[in-house]
Write a protein that holds these residues in place. Structure first.
Motif, PDB file in Angstrom:
ATOM      1  N   SER A   4       0.843  -1.205   0.000  1.00  0.00           N
ATOM      2  CA  SER A   4       0.000   0.000   0.000  1.00  0.00           C
ATOM      3  C   SER A   4       0.877   1.254   0.000  1.00  0.00           C
ATOM      4  CB  SER A   4      -0.895   0.017   1.238  1.00  0.00           C
ATOM      5  OG  SER A   4      -1.780  -1.055   1.217  1.00  0.00           O
ATOM      6  N   CYS A   5       0.225   2.431  -0.005  1.00  0.00           N
ATOM      7  CA  CYS A   5       1.016   3.667   0.056  1.00  0.00           C
ATOM      8  C   CYS A   5       0.323   4.709   0.938  1.00  0.00           C
ATOM      9  CB  CYS A   5       1.305   4.203  -1.334  1.00  0.00           C
ATOM     10  SG  CYS A   5       0.146   5.426  -1.933  1.00  0.00           S
ATOM     11  N   SER A   6       1.100   5.723   1.289  1.00  0.00           N
ATOM     12  CA  SER A   6       0.628   6.750   2.228  1.00  0.00           C
ATOM     13  C   SER A   6      -0.606   7.483   1.727  1.00  0.00           C
ATOM     14  CB  SER A   6       1.709   7.805   2.441  1.00  0.00           C
ATOM     15  OG  SER A   6       2.910   7.229   2.775  1.00  0.00           O
ATOM     16  N   SER A   7      -0.687   7.655   0.414  1.00  0.00           N
ATOM     17  CA  SER A   7      -1.787   8.413  -0.154  1.00  0.00           C
ATOM     18  C   SER A   7      -3.138   7.775   0.220  1.00  0.00           C
ATOM     19  CB  SER A   7      -1.576   8.470  -1.670  1.00  0.00           C
ATOM     20  OG  SER A   7      -2.756   8.690  -2.336  1.00  0.00           O
ATOM     21  N   GLY A   8      -3.195   6.456   0.123  1.00  0.00           N
ATOM     22  CA  GLY A   8      -4.440   5.753   0.475  1.00  0.00           C
ATOM     23  C   GLY A   8      -4.793   5.952   1.933  1.00  0.00           C
ATOM     24  N   GLY A  30      -4.701   6.371 -11.762  1.00  0.00           N
ATOM     25  CA  GLY A  30      -4.450   5.089 -11.082  1.00  0.00           C
ATOM     26  C   GLY A  30      -4.280   5.238  -9.591  1.00  0.00           C
ATOM     27  N   CYS A  31      -3.743   6.389  -9.150  1.00  0.00           N
ATOM     28  CA  CYS A  31      -3.545   6.608  -7.707  1.00  0.00           C
ATOM     29  C   CYS A  31      -4.888   6.703  -6.976  1.00  0.00           C
ATOM     30  CB  CYS A  31      -2.761   7.887  -7.464  1.00  0.00           C
ATOM     31  SG  CYS A  31      -1.114   7.865  -8.152  1.00  0.00           S
ATOM     32  N   ALA A  32      -5.947   6.984  -7.730  1.00  0.00           N
ATOM     33  CA  ALA A  32      -7.275   7.106  -7.108  1.00  0.00           C
ATOM     34  C   ALA A  32      -8.018   5.768  -7.122  1.00  0.00           C
ATOM     35  CB  ALA A  32      -8.097   8.170  -7.825  1.00  0.00           C
ATOM     36  N   THR A  47      -1.290  14.816  -2.478  1.00  0.00           N
ATOM     37  CA  THR A  47      -0.249  14.703  -3.499  1.00  0.00           C
ATOM     38  C   THR A  47      -0.033  13.236  -3.875  1.00  0.00           C
ATOM     39  OG1 THR A  47       1.402  14.657  -1.768  1.00  0.00           O
ATOM     40  CG2 THR A  47       0.934  16.798  -2.772  1.00  0.00           C
ATOM     41  N   SER A  48       0.756  13.043  -4.920  1.00  0.00           N
ATOM     42  CA  SER A  48       1.083  11.698  -5.392  1.00  0.00           C
ATOM     43  C   SER A  48       2.553  11.669  -5.777  1.00  0.00           C
ATOM     44  CB  SER A  48       0.235  11.381  -6.630  1.00  0.00           C
ATOM     45  OG  SER A  48       0.569  12.295  -7.659  1.00  0.00           O
ATOM     46  N   CYS A  49       3.036  10.492  -6.143  1.00  0.00           N
ATOM     47  CA  CYS A  49       4.435  10.413  -6.581  1.00  0.00           C
ATOM     48  C   CYS A  49       4.665  11.360  -7.755  1.00  0.00           C
ATOM     49  CB  CYS A  49       4.777   8.980  -6.988  1.00  0.00           C
ATOM     50  SG  CYS A  49       4.765   7.850  -5.587  1.00  0.00           S
ATOM     51  N   ALA A  50       3.719  11.365  -8.719  1.00  0.00           N
ATOM     52  CA  ALA A  50       3.924  12.181  -9.924  1.00  0.00           C
ATOM     53  C   ALA A  50       3.991  13.667  -9.579  1.00  0.00           C
ATOM     54  CB  ALA A  50       2.795  11.918 -10.918  1.00  0.00           C
ATOM     55  N   GLU A  55       2.624  11.736  -0.849  1.00  0.00           N
ATOM     56  CA  GLU A  55       3.078  10.990  -2.008  1.00  0.00           C
ATOM     57  C   GLU A  55       3.754   9.690  -1.556  1.00  0.00           C
ATOM     58  OE1 GLU A  55       3.665  14.126  -1.251  1.00  0.00           O
ATOM     59  OE2 GLU A  55       5.750  14.720  -1.529  1.00  0.00           O
ATOM     60  N   GLY A  56       3.425   8.613  -2.269  1.00  0.00           N
ATOM     61  CA  GLY A  56       3.840   7.283  -1.833  1.00  0.00           C
ATOM     62  C   GLY A  56       5.335   7.107  -1.696  1.00  0.00           C
ATOM     63  N   PHE A  57       6.132   7.725  -2.542  1.00  0.00           N
ATOM     64  CA  PHE A  57       7.569   7.450  -2.516  1.00  0.00           C
ATOM     65  C   PHE A  57       8.273   8.047  -1.305  1.00  0.00           C
ATOM     66  CE2 PHE A  57       9.716  11.436  -3.450  1.00  0.00           C
ATOM     67  CZ  PHE A  57       8.719  12.212  -4.014  1.00  0.00           C
TER      68      PHE A  57
END
Ligand code: SF4
Length: 490
Positions: free
Chosen positions: A52-56, A77-79, A143-146, A175-177
């Motif tokens: 998973s990632c932080s954004s979620g 895709g992040c959504a 935010t997201s990685c992009a 952002e996930g990264f």
């Protein structure tokens, strides 16, 4: 290090709490090596599966603030997890008998050209559209990685729109990264609420308890429980209104159902506004609820009332618990959960008479924001018997290997995506999705009966295991579960 609300983003858990996602050893070893300010290094994996990632995690909290909206500045895709957030939204609204509507979220649909030429125009359009479509009381820009990697000027866009959108518009750095620990996203959401929504207290509300939780399914039960000692819970963040969040600085005490979730918000409210944060083990099982209620009672001067409440609850459930313990005695389990629940459920399963063979924690905070080691792992480590313990961000190939080797009677996980692998191996899987499972005396007894039911009818897992072929080869089952986990650097 105190929480700094003057900066625009919460530092990630790796930096703040020494959080790790890679460890294999024993529970007592982990606790001993992270005691008294000592820290251990994260062990990296040379192979890992998706996670998973932080954004979620940020959006799972923010998307359910009832009169706020989210603009997710990200590729579409992040959504993807928005579907899950919306299901949780419908479930929560149903429980509260609220009208049936979707979450208020817009994704800016960043594409390849936006990562070259910048995505600020799409962000501007997204914020304006969220304001036009939902008329929310606040907008969170996640935010997201992009958008993080190309460095879109999110604060600049928000600032330019302040006259056109006359409500708080708050950036959420998730952002996930940035972090391997997805719970960093909870902190990003709390940081945004603390810096953009919460107002200084006008007057204290001596009976108000900030109750940090996820979905709040036990809302009615907790309201009744607190009502018996003259307290009133305010459930945060999901399903609170912006107005309610503005005044959480006026509460008498902050408590949490999950110490992983609560660390940042609870500590910040204590440091910033002097609201005591209950730092006991989580309120699961008899020991958990009793320590937790005593923590609340001590903070608000209701120790006598709390002892009376505990005595009544215990008297109403002790005989049933004894019967359940008798029935479950000798059953063996593996646990795979987020850190607060993995640690807390070692105590819960002990109380039910279940022997835990191995616990896997999705990450491990070496200390919480207030400086101490997690209380539930200290309690578990104080037991005579040690157990093997691993830390991994839900690396299912490791879990499947461990389950196949130990062949427990039961697998407990908070995440259905993990439980299903146990079921496919023919192991009775008991998902603990609702955060209030095993909450308090009555919750523990109800959970015990649920486990007995699951063990009594194993038809489903037996049939599933007969028919499903898992993707792992015999070679993998012959390896140590942590073959791909590198040793800790010394
Ligand atoms: S923010 Fe990054 S890690 Fe998270 S879903 Fe989007 S691309 Fe994946």
């Amino acid at each position: 290090m105190p929480i700094n609300l003057d900066i625009s983003e919460a530092p990630i858990r790796e930096a703040r709490l020494g959080a790790i996602t890679g460890y294999a050893g024993t529970l007592k070893d982990l606790v001993a090596r992270t005691r008294c300010g000592s820290t251990i290094s994260n062990c990296e994996r040379s192979f890992s599966q998706t996670s998973s990632c932080s954004s979620g995690c940020a959006q799972t909290l923010l998307a359910n603030i009832v009169d706020a909206a989210i603009v997710n500045h990200a590729p579409v895709g992040c959504a993807g997890d928005t579907v899950y957030h919306n299901i949780a939204n419908h479930y929560g609204r149903f429980y509260r008998q609220q009208d049936n509507r979707n979450i208020q979220l817009i994704n800016t649909n960043m594409e390849e050209s936006d990562t070259v030429f910048g995505g600020t125009e799409k962000l501007r359009a997204g914020i304006l559209e969220a304001w036009r479509r939902f008329r929310p009381k606040a907008i969170f820009v996640t935010t997201s990685c992009a958008s993080g990697i190309i460095g879109d000027d999110i604060k600049g866009v928000i600032s330019e729109l302040k006259d056109e959108v006359p409500i708080p518009v708050i950036p959420v750095s998730c952002e996930g990264f940035r972090s391997k620990v997805w719970a960093s996203g909870f902190d990003a959401a709390f940081h945004a609420v603390l810096t953009g929504i919460v107002k200084p207290p006008r007057q204290r509300q001596p009976s108000l308890v900030n109750m940090i939780n996820f979905r709040g399914s036990a809302r009615a039960y907790i309201t009744r429980l607190f009502g018996r000692i003259g307290l009133e819970p305010r459930f945060i963040i999901p399903f609170a209104t912006v107005e309610e969040l503005e005044t959480i600085s006026e509460a008498a005490v902050t408590a949490t159902v999950c110490t992983t979730l609560g660390s940042y918000m609870g500590t910040a409210l204590e440091e910033q506004y002097g609201i005591p944060y209950v730092k006991t083990i989580p309120p699961h099982g008899f020991a958990g609820i009793e320590a937790w209620l005593r923590g609340i009672g001590a903070a608000v001067g209701k120790e006598v009332e709390v002892e009376q409440l505990i005595a009544e609850e215990r008297a109403a459930t002790q005989a049933e618990l004894d019967e359940i313990r008798g029935r479950l005695k000798g059953t063996r389990a593996v646990v795979g959960m987020g850190p607060s629940y993995a640690q807390s459920y070692l105590g819960v399963l002990d109380e039910l008479g279940i022997k835990v063979l191995h616990a896997a924690s999705w990450h491990y905070d070496q200390h919480y924001d207030y400086g101490d080691q997690p209380p539930a792992i200290l309690r578990a480590a104080a037991r005579e018997q040690d157990i093997t313990f691993s830390v991994g961000d839900q690396q299912l190939f490791e879990i499947t290997n461990t389950l196949s080797r130990l062949k427990p009677d039961l697998y407990f996980s908070r995440h259905p995506g993990s439980s299903v692998w146990a079921a496919k191996l023919g192991i009775t899987a008991v998902p603990v999705i609702d955060e209030y499972t095993a909450f308090g005396h009555r919750g523990l007894v109800n959970f015990g009966w649920r486990i007995i039911d699951a063990l009594t009818n194993r038809n489903f897992v037996n049939k599933l295991a007969e028919r499903v072929r898992l993707p792992y080869s015999d070679w993998w089952y012959g390896q140590d579960s942590y073959t791909f986990l590198e040793q800790e650097a010394v």
